[in-house]
Scaffold this motif. Structure first.
Motif, mmCIF file in Angstrom:
data_model
loop_
_atom_site.group_PDB
_atom_site.id
_atom_site.type_symbol
_atom_site.label_atom_id
_atom_site.label_comp_id
_atom_site.label_asym_id
_atom_site.label_seq_id
_atom_site.Cartn_x
_atom_site.Cartn_y
_atom_site.Cartn_z
ATOM 1 N N PHE A 182 0.852 -1.519 0.389
ATOM 2 C CA PHE A 182 0.031 0.039 0.028
ATOM 3 C C PHE A 182 1.185 1.804 0.179
ATOM 4 O O PHE A 182 0.235 1.960 0.480
ATOM 5 C CB PHE A 182 -1.051 -0.194 1.068
ATOM 6 N N THR A 183 2.016 1.444 -0.072
ATOM 7 C CA THR A 183 2.993 2.519 -0.333
ATOM 8 C C THR A 183 3.916 2.750 -1.590
ATOM 9 O O THR A 183 4.097 1.631 -2.574
ATOM 10 C CB THR A 183 3.800 2.244 0.875
ATOM 11 N N ARG A 184 3.041 4.012 -1.992
ATOM 12 C CA ARG A 184 3.857 4.445 -3.465
ATOM 13 C C ARG A 184 3.743 5.413 -3.209
ATOM 14 O O ARG A 184 3.913 6.530 -1.873
ATOM 15 C CB ARG A 184 2.068 4.676 -4.355
ATOM 16 N N PRO A 185 4.989 5.664 -4.666
ATOM 17 C CA PRO A 185 4.796 7.567 -4.311
ATOM 18 C C PRO A 185 3.531 8.634 -4.623
ATOM 19 O O PRO A 185 2.921 8.550 -5.231
ATOM 20 C CB PRO A 185 6.057 7.577 -5.755
ATOM 21 N N THR A 186 4.117 9.797 -3.437
ATOM 22 C CA THR A 186 3.205 10.686 -3.341
ATOM 23 C C THR A 186 2.982 11.343 -4.772
ATOM 24 O O THR A 186 4.165 11.770 -5.211
ATOM 25 C CB THR A 186 3.281 11.355 -2.122
ATOM 26 N N GLY B 265 2.695 7.022 5.917
ATOM 27 C CA GLY B 265 4.162 6.596 6.840
ATOM 28 C C GLY B 265 4.384 7.799 7.512
ATOM 29 O O GLY B 265 5.811 7.208 8.102
ATOM 30 N N ASP B 266 3.700 8.507 7.905
ATOM 31 C CA ASP B 266 3.980 9.514 9.160
ATOM 32 C C ASP B 266 2.530 9.199 10.042
ATOM 33 O O ASP B 266 2.215 8.596 9.796
ATOM 34 C CB ASP B 266 4.356 11.167 8.896
ATOM 35 N N ASP B 267 2.970 10.403 10.492
ATOM 36 C CA ASP B 267 0.964 9.650 11.533
ATOM 37 C C ASP B 267 0.806 10.235 10.984
ATOM 38 O O ASP B 267 -1.087 10.226 10.833
ATOM 39 C CB ASP B 267 1.669 11.102 12.980
ATOM 40 N N CYS B 268 0.408 11.659 10.073
ATOM 41 C CA CYS B 268 -0.662 12.307 9.259
ATOM 42 C C CYS B 268 -0.177 12.232 7.969
ATOM 43 O O CYS B 268 0.882 12.230 7.215
ATOM 44 C CB CYS B 268 -1.297 12.843 9.709
ATOM 45 N N ALA B 269 -1.287 12.457 6.870
ATOM 46 C CA ALA B 269 -1.520 12.700 5.662
ATOM 47 C C ALA B 269 -1.299 13.970 5.251
ATOM 48 O O ALA B 269 -1.788 14.862 6.150
ATOM 49 C CB ALA B 269 -1.523 12.315 4.427
ATOM 50 N N LEU C 273 -7.433 4.056 3.869
ATOM 51 C CA LEU C 273 -7.777 2.963 3.669
ATOM 52 C C LEU C 273 -7.481 1.930 5.273
ATOM 53 O O LEU C 273 -6.176 2.376 5.786
ATOM 54 C CB LEU C 273 -6.720 1.638 2.990
ATOM 55 N N ALA C 274 -8.613 1.508 5.600
ATOM 56 C CA ALA C 274 -8.110 1.354 6.839
ATOM 57 C C ALA C 274 -8.984 -0.431 6.604
ATOM 58 O O ALA C 274 -10.029 -0.404 6.464
ATOM 59 C CB ALA C 274 -9.111 1.938 8.583
ATOM 60 N N GLU D 123 -4.829 9.324 -5.654
ATOM 61 C CA GLU D 123 -3.941 8.720 -4.345
ATOM 62 C C GLU D 123 -4.382 7.872 -2.953
ATOM 63 O O GLU D 123 -5.069 8.499 -1.850
ATOM 64 C CB GLU D 123 -2.847 9.625 -4.161
ATOM 65 N N LEU D 124 -3.647 6.647 -2.162
ATOM 66 C CA LEU D 124 -3.479 6.311 -1.348
ATOM 67 C C LEU D 124 -2.682 7.182 -0.099
ATOM 68 O O LEU D 124 -1.351 7.133 -0.705
ATOM 69 C CB LEU D 124 -4.021 4.550 -1.148
ATOM 70 N N VAL D 125 -3.257 8.056 0.765
ATOM 71 C CA VAL D 125 -2.440 8.817 1.373
ATOM 72 C C VAL D 125 -1.964 8.029 3.474
ATOM 73 O O VAL D 125 -1.275 8.754 3.700
ATOM 74 C CB VAL D 125 -2.864 10.442 1.507
ATOM 75 N N GLY D 126 -2.815 7.366 2.985
ATOM 76 C CA GLY D 126 -2.746 6.633 4.867
ATOM 77 C C GLY D 126 -3.867 5.715 5.035
ATOM 78 O O GLY D 126 -4.720 5.321 4.246
ATOM 79 N N GLY D 127 -3.511 5.141 6.326
ATOM 80 C CA GLY D 127 -4.809 4.414 6.499
ATOM 81 C C GLY D 127 -4.359 3.904 7.951
ATOM 82 O O GLY D 127 -3.110 3.852 8.528
#
Lengths: 332, 332
Positions: B15-19, B27-31, B87-88, B116-120
């Protein structure tokens, strides 16, 4: 008439309130939000699952609090000002005796932070609470003021807010693996069930802290995320760390039954703390203390960042502590 | 080494892709997201639960597609341009044979819409997919261009996009309550498992449609939300509506085994269609057709808005159809 309460009634009764900051809240296909000019939106999602994150018999009021608190904690770790959230809720049945206190606990914390419920979803299924929270972070001269994990530099101090380890202590007591005096259990249980997201501290640390994270999986594991993102190492002082577990501060409470080794375990790898761990240059010590006062939040300096990779533990005498601590992982 | 794949490995691998548009992604606490100047953020959350929204043995690729599609459909109904999503995911175990196709199906649709998938969040628990999606809606001279439910006026035409009822037909076939020829089942099943969110149509209808909603719970039930929000009534033409079920258009397919009453049932109250239902003034008919061509999406005019409250069904001869249709409710 619980069985006759459908999805739309349920939303209307427990989760619909007048909109404030949102241009449009609950009740259309989307909520509409207009972030303030000169701000960036910080977004985080957390899902709470029964049996994994809470016991089936947990007080629904505190569960409502915690479901939002763990999300606000992520905003805090970014230095964001809470703005709004969505709630997606899977419930075995539409039980008013559960929904009423759950929504009260949730919305009480939301109101305390001016964080507006703008939308979501309800469905039937095994109890699952998924909250996505939105906050604002100022962008000054094109530069985001968000606290990231990647800014720690060799020589920086490492701090944590509040106390660590008490949530795990309560969890172990509730699991029956240890026994606590009633007063100690009550105190530790509040930390487990009603954590305080460090929202004011996160904002006060903007421009002061070099990196930050919220401690949800245990201090060592979460600190490692900062070390990896910043490509640095760290040394922690275990004789300071062990003082962070509040319930063991009174000898008549927990120390009698929990070894100091176990206390350190809970502080360093207990999980569910929702405190902030952050780094700041030594030159910023006064600014860090000012932020702590401004946010009315106690801080403890527990170590420093090294250029050398890896996480080292030292006792008061400067002797290496070599036991291993395992961090909490929802899939380990 | 499935059992050794922890939460962070799982996120990194699938689930990690370039922003791209996001200032900061997974990958951080928030997008961190910076909506374009002059836009408002449209937000929607949908939760999919196994046994309720999909069968346990559903193809994970199509499930990934559908989980995002139902959310994009909400953006479409607001006229929003997709921007990002979180996405959770609660999973019984970290099963790569499931995660790989699920993430491919999810991200293929995301890429098709530049979303874009930005977090979850990922956690262990009964399978539950919670997506929160973000889109942009222009604000022109202080006025939001979002399509709302509240703008329908007496005399407006009522339209639906695409086809209705086929998803329900497939669901009934999969449940074993009816039998379809293989070709008909395959076509209907694509509608159930890989619905097409009408994102381009929603945007093309900005400034043209007076009100819009996506059809997820069944046309009648969803149309009633527009009627309530707009304080109007409506009349639908059942002889037009019945033509909307695609699988029954070929006499050798489904009509032989499904009564016309049942066909109308599925069209009007089948659910899971993810088409747009919208209203527009009769004076905007040419603009509506232009929007349909621009979005390459077929439209059918199926009725009109009345000043008188209530939802009336008329057949081709203008005779009232008085049978009752029940809408889908996740708690009924």
């Amino acid at each position: 008439m619980l069985s006759a309460m459908g999805e739309f009634d349920l939303i209307a009764r427990y989760f619909t309130r007048p909109t404030r900051r949102a241009a449009l809240g609950v009740g259309d296909d989307c909520a509409l939000l207009l972030p303030a000019p000169g701000t960036q939106l910080a977004i985080s999602s957390d899902m709470l699952v029964q049996g994994r994150h809470f016991f089936a018999d947990v007080d629904p009021f505190t569960l409502g609090h915690k479901a939002l608190a763990v999300n606000l904690s992520d905003l805090a770790a970014c230095g964001a000002q809470p703005l709004a959230f969505t709630l997606a809720l899977a419930l075995p049945q539409a039980d008013e005796a559960w929904l009423a206190p759950f929504s009260r606990g949730l919305l009480a914390l939301a109101d305390a932070h001016g964080c507006e419920l703008v939308g979501g979803d309800t469905t039937q299924g095994p109890l699952n609470i998924c909250i996505t929270v939105f906050g604002e972070v100022p962008v000054v001269q094109g530069k985001s003021q968000a606290l990231l994990r990647s800014g720690a530099r060799a020589g920086d101090d490492i701090y944590v807010s509040g106390t660590l380890g008490d949530a795990r202590l309560a969890l172990e007591a509730l699991r029956g693996t240890l026994t606590l005096p009633a007063a100690a259990l009550a105190q530790a249980r509040r930390r487990l069930e009603q954590p305080t997201p460090r929202v004011a501290l996160g904002q006060a640390l903007r421009g002061v802290a070099s990196a930050a994270i919220d401690v949800s999986d245990g201090l060592l594991g979460d600190l490692r995320h900062i070390l990896r993102a910043s490509a640095v190492g760290a040394t922690l002082n275990t004789s300071v760390a062990i003082t962070l577990i509040a319930a063991c501060a009174r000898p008549d409470w927990a120390t009698a039954i929990i070894s100091s080794e176990k206390q350190l375990d809970y502080v360093l790898a207990g999980g569910d703390d929702y405190e902030l761990a952050f780094t700041a240059p030594a030159s910023a010590r006064q600014a860090v203390q000012a932020a702590a006062r401004q946010a009315d939040t106690p801080l403890t300096r527990i170590g420093h960042i090294d250029a050398e990779a890896g996480l080292r533990l030292m006792d008061a005498a400067g002797k290496a502590v070599t036991r291993s601590f395992s961090s909490f992982d929802h899939f380990a």
